[in-house]
Scaffold this active site. Structure first.
Site, PDB file in Angstrom:
ATOM      1  N   TRP A  29      36.685  38.080  33.525  1.00  0.00           N
ATOM      2  CA  TRP A  29      38.077  37.953  33.490  1.00  0.00           C
ATOM      3  C   TRP A  29      38.933  36.847  32.909  1.00  0.00           C
ATOM      4  CZ3 TRP A  29      34.659  38.377  37.704  1.00  0.00           C
ATOM      5  CH2 TRP A  29      34.256  37.372  38.468  1.00  0.00           C
ATOM      6  N   GLU A  42      40.893  38.421  41.376  1.00  0.00           N
ATOM      7  CA  GLU A  42      41.008  37.384  42.446  1.00  0.00           C
ATOM      8  C   GLU A  42      40.760  38.149  43.923  1.00  0.00           C
ATOM      9  OE1 GLU A  42      41.487  34.649  42.105  1.00  0.00           O
ATOM     10  OE2 GLU A  42      42.040  34.702  39.769  1.00  0.00           O
ATOM     11  N   TYR A 125      47.971  31.873  46.758  1.00  0.00           N
ATOM     12  CA  TYR A 125      46.868  31.674  45.943  1.00  0.00           C
ATOM     13  C   TYR A 125      46.886  32.896  44.801  1.00  0.00           C
ATOM     14  CZ  TYR A 125      42.515  31.787  43.314  1.00  0.00           C
ATOM     15  OH  TYR A 125      41.690  31.840  42.059  1.00  0.00           O
ATOM     16  N   ASP A 143      43.188  26.629  45.751  1.00  0.00           N
ATOM     17  CA  ASP A 143      41.816  27.119  46.568  1.00  0.00           C
ATOM     18  C   ASP A 143      41.042  26.253  46.919  1.00  0.00           C
ATOM     19  OD1 ASP A 143      40.738  26.535  44.147  1.00  0.00           O
ATOM     20  OD2 ASP A 143      39.782  28.357  43.815  1.00  0.00           O
TER      21      ASP A 143
END
Ligand code: SF4
Length: 358
Positions: A29, A42, A125, A143
C-alpha cells in the site's frame, strides 16, 4: 525536553533524507494513491502489525477491488475474510463507511482531513493518513510509532495518552511535517518507528537522528515514551457446549455490545470461574424436558488474549439424542462439513483446528 528550532529542523531534514536513500521497507500500500485502498490498509493496520495485516489487505483488495464492491458485500463474506484479525467492530464500521460513501457520497471519498474526519469510524490518524497519502494534504499522522520517535528524540516525558499529552504530540508532529511532501514525511516517520526506533532494542546505531537524539544521549530509550495508564487485564471465563445432533452442531451469531460481534460460536455459558462438567450440567438448558442428551465430556481449553481481557474458553461435547429447539433466533444447526464457510472467533477456530474438525 529539547525542542529548539535547530533540533526540529534537523529532525525533518534527516528523516526525509533517510526516507529517500535508506528506507527500504516495502509494503503493497506504500505509494498507493487510491483513497479506498489507503483507507482499507489503515483500518486493517489499526491494532495489527504490518506483516500480520498484509495477507488480509491482499485478500480484501482481491475480493473487493473498489469501494462499491465492498459496499455491495455480503456481511458474512466480509467477516469471514476478517477472521483472525480481531477487533471485529473495525470490519463492521468499515462496511458501514463503504456503504455510506457509495450511497450518500456517490462513491467518492472526501478529499480533505476535515471531510474524512466527519465519517463514522475514521479518527484523526486515519483521516491524516488518507488525506496526506491520497491527496498530499498537509496533515501529520500521529500513531504509536510517531509518539515513540518524538518522545525519544525530543526527550518528552509528558505521557502520550492524556488529553494534554495528545495535544503536545499532535502540535509538535504538525510543526515538524514537511508540508511540501506530507505523504513522504508521514511514511518516513512511521517506517522509522517500525524498523529503527522500535519499542524494544531500537537500532540507534543505524538511526539518522542519533546525533541529536535526547533519549540516545541520556540513556532514556527504555523509559520513553511514557504512558500514564496501566492497562488492567481482566479474565473472562467462557464455557462452550458443542451441542451435536448427527453431523451438525448448534451455533449462534453474537450480537449486542460485546466482543466478537457478528461472529458465530457454540452455546455459551459465561461464568465467574471455569466450570467443570458437573457444574455445566446445572445450567437451565439441561432442565428442559425436550433436552435429551448422552454424557457430557470435557474436551479441552483455549486461552486468547485481547487488549484488556484474557478469554479462557473450555469446551464440552454434548451429543443429543433428539434435535432440540434452543429458542435463540440467531442460532442454527450447522453441518460440520460446512464449518469453514462460517466466521468464528479465533478462540473457536483454534479449538476446531486442534480437534481436527478442519
Ligand atoms: S537514536 Fe535511537 S532512540 Fe533516538 S530516535 Fe533514533 S532509534 Fe530512536
Amino acid at each position: 525536553m529539547e525542542t529548539s528550532d535547530s533540533s526540529k529542523k534537523y529532525f525533518t531534514k534527516r528523516l526525509t533524507a533517510w526516507h529517500q536513500t535508506d528506507n527500504d521497507r516495502s509494503l503493497p500500500w506504500k505509494s498507493e494513491k487510491d483513497p479506498y485502498k489507503i483507507w482499507l490498509s489503515e483500518v486493517i493496520l489499526q491494532q495489527t502489525r504490518a506483516l500480520q495485516g498484509l495477507p488480509y489487505y491482499l485478500r480484501f483488495v482481491e475480493a473487493f477491488p473498489t469501494i462499491k464492491d465492498m459496499a455491495a458485500a455480503n456481511d458474512d463474506d466480509a467477516f469471514r475474510l476478517w477472521q483472525g484479525l480481531g477487533y471485529y467492530n473495525r470490519c463492521k464500521n468499515m462496511l458501514n463507511t463503504a456503504r455510506f460513501i457509495t450511497n450518500d457520497l456517490n462513491g467518492t471519498f472526501p478529499d480533505t482531513y476535515e471531510g474524512l474526519l466527519a465519517l463514522k469510524g475514521i479518527g484523526p490518524y486515519t483521516a491524516a493518513a488518507v488525506a496526506s497519502f491520497a491527496y498530499g494534504a498537509p496533515n501529520a499522522v500521529v500513531d504509536g510509532n510517531v509518539y515513540r520517535v518524538l518522545a525519544r528524540y525530543f526527550g518528552i516525558e509528558e505521557p502520550f495518552d492524556t488529553t494534554k499529552g495528545k495535544k503536545v504530540f499532535a502540535l509538535l508532529a504538525q510543526e515538524l511535517l514537511d508540508k511540501k511532501d506530507s505523504a513522504a514525511y508521514n511514511q518516513a516517520i512511521m517506517d522509522l518507528g517500525a524498523t529503527v526506533c522500535t519499542p524494544r532494542n531500537p537500532s540507534c546505531n543505524d538511526c539518522p537522528l542519533q546525533k541529536k537524539c535526547v533519549a540516545f544521549e541520556q540513556g532514556l530509550t527504555g523509559l520513553l515514551p511514557v504512558k500514564s495508564k496501566k492497562t488492567i487485564v481482566k479474565k473472562r471465563y467462557f464455557n462452550y457446549l458443542l451441542l451435536q445432533w448427527k453431523d451438525t452442531i448448534w451455533v449462534h451469531k453474537r450480537t449486542g455490545n460485546d466482543i466478537w460481534q457478528n461472529l458465530h460460536e457454540p452455546f455459551l455459558i459465561e461464568s465467574e470461574a471455569p466450570l467443570d462438567a458437573n457444574e455445566v450440567l446445572s445450567h437451565e438448558l439441561f432442565k428442559k424436558e425436550a433436552f435429551i442428551h448422552k454424557d457430557i465430556s470435557y474436551t479441552g481449553e483455549v486461552s486468547q488474549r485481547l487488549t484488556h481481557r484474557i478469554i479462557e474458553s473450555r469446551f464440552f461435547i454434548v451429543p443429543l439424542l433428539k434435535k432440540t429447539d434452543i429458542s435463540d433466533k440467531e442460532g442454527k444447526w450447522l453441518s460440520i462439513n460446512n464449518l469453514k464457510k462460517t466466521a468464528f472467533p479465533k478462540t473457536f477456530l483454534s479449538f476446531l483446528e486442534k480437534k481436527l474438525y478442519f
